[in-house]
Enzyme design. Structure first.
Site, PDB file in Angstrom:
ATOM      1  CE1 TYR A   1      20.951 -19.573  96.134  1.00 15.37           C
ATOM      2  CE2 TYR A   1      23.016 -19.487  94.921  1.00 15.37           C
ATOM      3  CZ  TYR A   1      21.884 -18.855  95.394  1.00 15.37           C
ATOM      4  OH  TYR A   1      21.683 -17.533  95.128  1.00 15.37           O
TER       5      TYR A   1
ATOM      6  CE  LYS B   1      18.731 -15.618  95.214  1.00 12.09           C
ATOM      7  NZ  LYS B   1      19.287 -14.272  94.977  1.00 12.09           N
TER       8      LYS B   1
ATOM      9  CB  SER C   1      17.321 -14.603  91.632  1.00 11.71           C
ATOM     10  OG  SER C   1      18.678 -14.429  91.908  1.00 11.71           O
TER      11      SER C   1
ATOM     12  CB  VAL D   1      21.117 -12.829  86.562  1.00  3.62           C
ATOM     13  CG1 VAL D   1      21.330 -11.821  87.669  1.00  3.62           C
ATOM     14  CG2 VAL D   1      21.491 -14.228  86.967  1.00  3.62           C
TER      15      VAL D   1
ATOM     16  CE1 TYR E   1      18.465 -10.227  92.242  1.00  2.00           C
ATOM     17  CE2 TYR E   1      17.978  -9.244  90.111  1.00  2.00           C
ATOM     18  CZ  TYR E   1      18.246 -10.360  90.885  1.00  2.00           C
ATOM     19  OH  TYR E   1      18.307 -11.591  90.299  1.00  2.00           O
TER      20      TYR E   1
END
Lengths: 299, 299, 299, 299
Positions: free
Chosen positions: B187, B62, B59, B252, B234
């Protein structure tokens, strides 16, 4: 009896352009305005209007898929994977599936549940699975020329992102076994079977009389009838039960399949829908038939 | 400075087996227990522990995807498709997307939003799109040997039914353009890029100093920093902001990327996660660094 | 500095009738169209427009309630009962409170959370609790004539069924102690305190400089600032942070309280709101002040 | 007939301590373990076990409230304020009421809906409203000594924060007219009426035969029966319909009221509940009675 049906057709024909045809599958917008009704009792089949006109099976086929899934897997297996409760939501809701404490689709008549029952149809190949459903339909409809509407099938398959999302979510939850695209394809294929009001009346008759002639256990037929009453008309099911009280299952093509236990099967068709996705004149014709013949099961 | 980092490593090494590694991608369970920290200030890069160990970008990537999406499409286009609000939900929530009045993913750091930003990366082919992201990473990390972790990539792609569901839902809402599987593949590929704590410190440094050396507009760098503070950890983002107050993005795999505006970039790594999906020792190391150096932006 | 403020007022005065005044409290519809701005730096207080006009405190008072609740009960007690996360929902949402896994309001700036912090204000009687909040306000605003707007108070109390529902739900969950009606009354009373732009600038200044002169621990001031950034502007908080980056708290009366850490406190007022409940010209004035002075904390 | 009932009691008495009594109303925990069944057919009333034992009416009284509300206001008024759809949620859900597009409670048998029907009972005073419901109960039960359980009433009123929240939310939505506390008090009073299995059998008989002797229009009786089938057993309604197929309404005191159209009314009692809030042995006794006599309406 035929006079009653004629009267109902004549009363409603003037409103044939009321409402809108289903728009989410482009091909369904092209269906002509038709109006048909057919009933099958122990004395025979009676029809009026465009009762022989063929339209796509759509969500009414969920009844057939559930029959095969139950016959192939038994009550416990099926209902360990899909619930028996009305959802209070519209037919293609996802949100209910996504809360952590929701472990299975609410019932087999919302899309998530029906995709799951489709995945439970047994067969060594895609073709065999499809044939088994079609064979059952041919037995019930008593004709061997059941075709698919390729245009609707293609249109549906290509505009199915919401159903695809549902299927992958079911897979992620471990509920759906097998190849997602193949299962969806089977599901769309069955939805694109072409049926008429008389076909629906035959299916309704089988349910009404617990007729095991095509091999479906009568306990399963009773279960399906009950689910039709509690969940068969999308989020209008409760009001339909209160007003009309006849187990029914509608589809976005504009057909409605109904059964009056011990008395008759009913099939109606008119392609324009209300905002909940039910045929406007279809609902009205069943309502009028109920008024004429007193069919509400909650006497 | 290096003494401080050493002290932090030494203080936490005893708890290196606290918590659980990410389990939803099987391959991530096999990552060894490591502990690393790296910071990059205007005076250079300082590291301790396993700061050179390579783990997957997950993540944290991102941030990179959003950089490219903004650079390629501009603020208006990007944020007409994805929001700027924290969601209050966990990173892979679907339900929020499904209510009729929700028209776009809450922000670019939840999965739905990040898949959408990945789809906005320009390129005449899949390979070109991937190369552009990798080229940017190489510019920022100042090394040309960035590899992919094929095991994690394959594992993630094959266990991605929830992300697949999200993507099809985005497609159904008309937000996602292009081929779903190709976009998901891109992705997952970007998520499987291998980075180290020093790489993250470089990326954090670029953000901290609005460094335009790799071609990203400084306004976009500021926007990304803000989103890191409000949505980067998160559904622990709000509490992390209150307790530590440093714009950060976790993944993660157990890495966390942080930036202190005008002062430094930070990269930490430790693979075991708390229940919200953030690295337990990673969060703790940033907290201790903040205590040592006073880095909270809410002075 | 005053020239800048004058310029901002002059630029916006022509749009003073843009948008709608808050309608859910009838009395708020009667507030006249005014436009004011005030800032307080280490060099003094600067104002323009209707900076002395008094309006009701509304949600901006949640900052004050949280100060007292923290001072009276400590960090752990307060945040065991109310969260620190942005909710992604509008300020008066109930649904989030009702899912079984949600055990506390998302943060102290949504109504449910603020009612809870109001219930934590210590005092041997209703009057003493109210006095303590008012005394703190008088210390911060440096004036001893703070009044209540009885019309707004009465109007709010009599139209508070949603807040009443929230409070009873909090009580049912065991979070809210004490008499619901008394707590709501205290909450509405504090919301009906009359403040001006200069008052808000004073409060913002206290936060900006961690000024402990009125007895509030500086750690609590820092926490409040952070929550203002992540949750202070209803469900526009994220976008406001990205665009302007100044910790702020708005109220439906049309005021906005802002603070720029280490630099200044800001108070603006204009009663017409956008659809998210923030003052249209208030937001615009802070945006323009930011452009003039470069106040974004994400440098 | 009495032999069948005795057999059912004897078969179940050994499991009388299975499950837990309702805990949310403290007073209900003190109810002794009893087991009773009673049926009323055109040939008279037949009973076994503790059929004369008195317990509180609880949610079964929603049937009575709806009768009076319909009689006083007509179909259109009532169902413009409360829906006819199963909710798919538990009986005391709030979240469904709070989404902007939900304008009324799903049906009159969830708490929100029942509080609303209670508010529609006409009368110039609280006492008159209560008397009218009690008078109807006395006419149906054919006895004039119906009492209230003050302990349960007090306990319920003092632990009613969730219902209070629901009522204030209904008021905020403009659905609930009148004084909230008075309406809740009436609602709790009616819930605390003491009834026996034979009373429930009388009420079931009235419904089964559309008996208008107490002044309730037979159309309303039919509507109520239908709602009992679709929504009468909380979120077990769908499964109960599929398995047993008898319109029924359960209450947390452990009673269940059932009616078999054209055949009989049924009342059962046993205070221990399953996790959905239905009497464990109550459900089992109706199931066994169905097996003995074939009562499923979906023949």
């Amino acid at each position: 009896m035929e006079r009653i049906l004629e009267k109902i057709i004549n009363k409603n024909i003037k409103d044939i352009t009321l409402g809108e045809k289903a728009s989410y599958i482009p091909e369904l917008k092209n269906v002509p305005d038709k109006l048909g009704i057919s009933i099958m009792t122990s004395e025979g089949t009676f029809s009026a209007g465009d009762a022989g006109y063929r339209f796509t099976f759509q969500s009414m086929s969920k009844v057939l898929m559930l029959m095969v899934a139950l016959q192939d897997n038994g009550y416990d297996y099926v209902f360990n994977h899909v619930g028996l409760e009305p959802s209070g939501d519209s037919f293609n809701s996802i949100s209910k599936l996504d809360f952590n404490n929701v472990i299975k689709p609410y019932n087999p008549f919302i899309n998530a549940g029906a995709i799951l029952t489709a995945s439970m149809i047994r067969g060594s190949s895609y073709d065999e699975k499809l044939s088994r459903v079609r064979d059952l339909a041919e037995c019930i409809f008593m004709r061997r020329d059941i075709g698919f509407n390729d245009g609707v099938y293609t249109s549906e398959r290509d505009n199915a992102n919401r159903n695809r999302a549902l299927a992958y979510l079911l897979k992620e939850k471990g509920l759906l076994k097998g190849n997602v695209e193949e299962i969806l394809d089977l599901y769309f294929r069955i939805c694109s079977l072409e049926v008429s009001c008389t076909d629906l009346a035959s299916l309704g008759h089988l349910l009404a009389f617990n007729d095991e002639k095509c091999g479906i256990d009568m306990n399963y037929l009773r279960i399906i009838k009950t689910l039709m009453l509690t969940c068969g008309m999308y989020d209008y099911s409760g009001e339909f039960a209160v007003k009309i009280g006849i187990p029914s299952k509608s589809g976005v093509s504009g057909g409605i399949l109904s059964c009056v236990p011990g008395r008759m099967g009913i099939g109606v068709f008119s392609p324009r829908l209300d905002e909940k996705g039910n045929s406007i004149l279809g609902v009205r014709m069943i309502e009028e038939l109920n008024e004429e013949l007193g069919l509400n099961i909650f006497v």
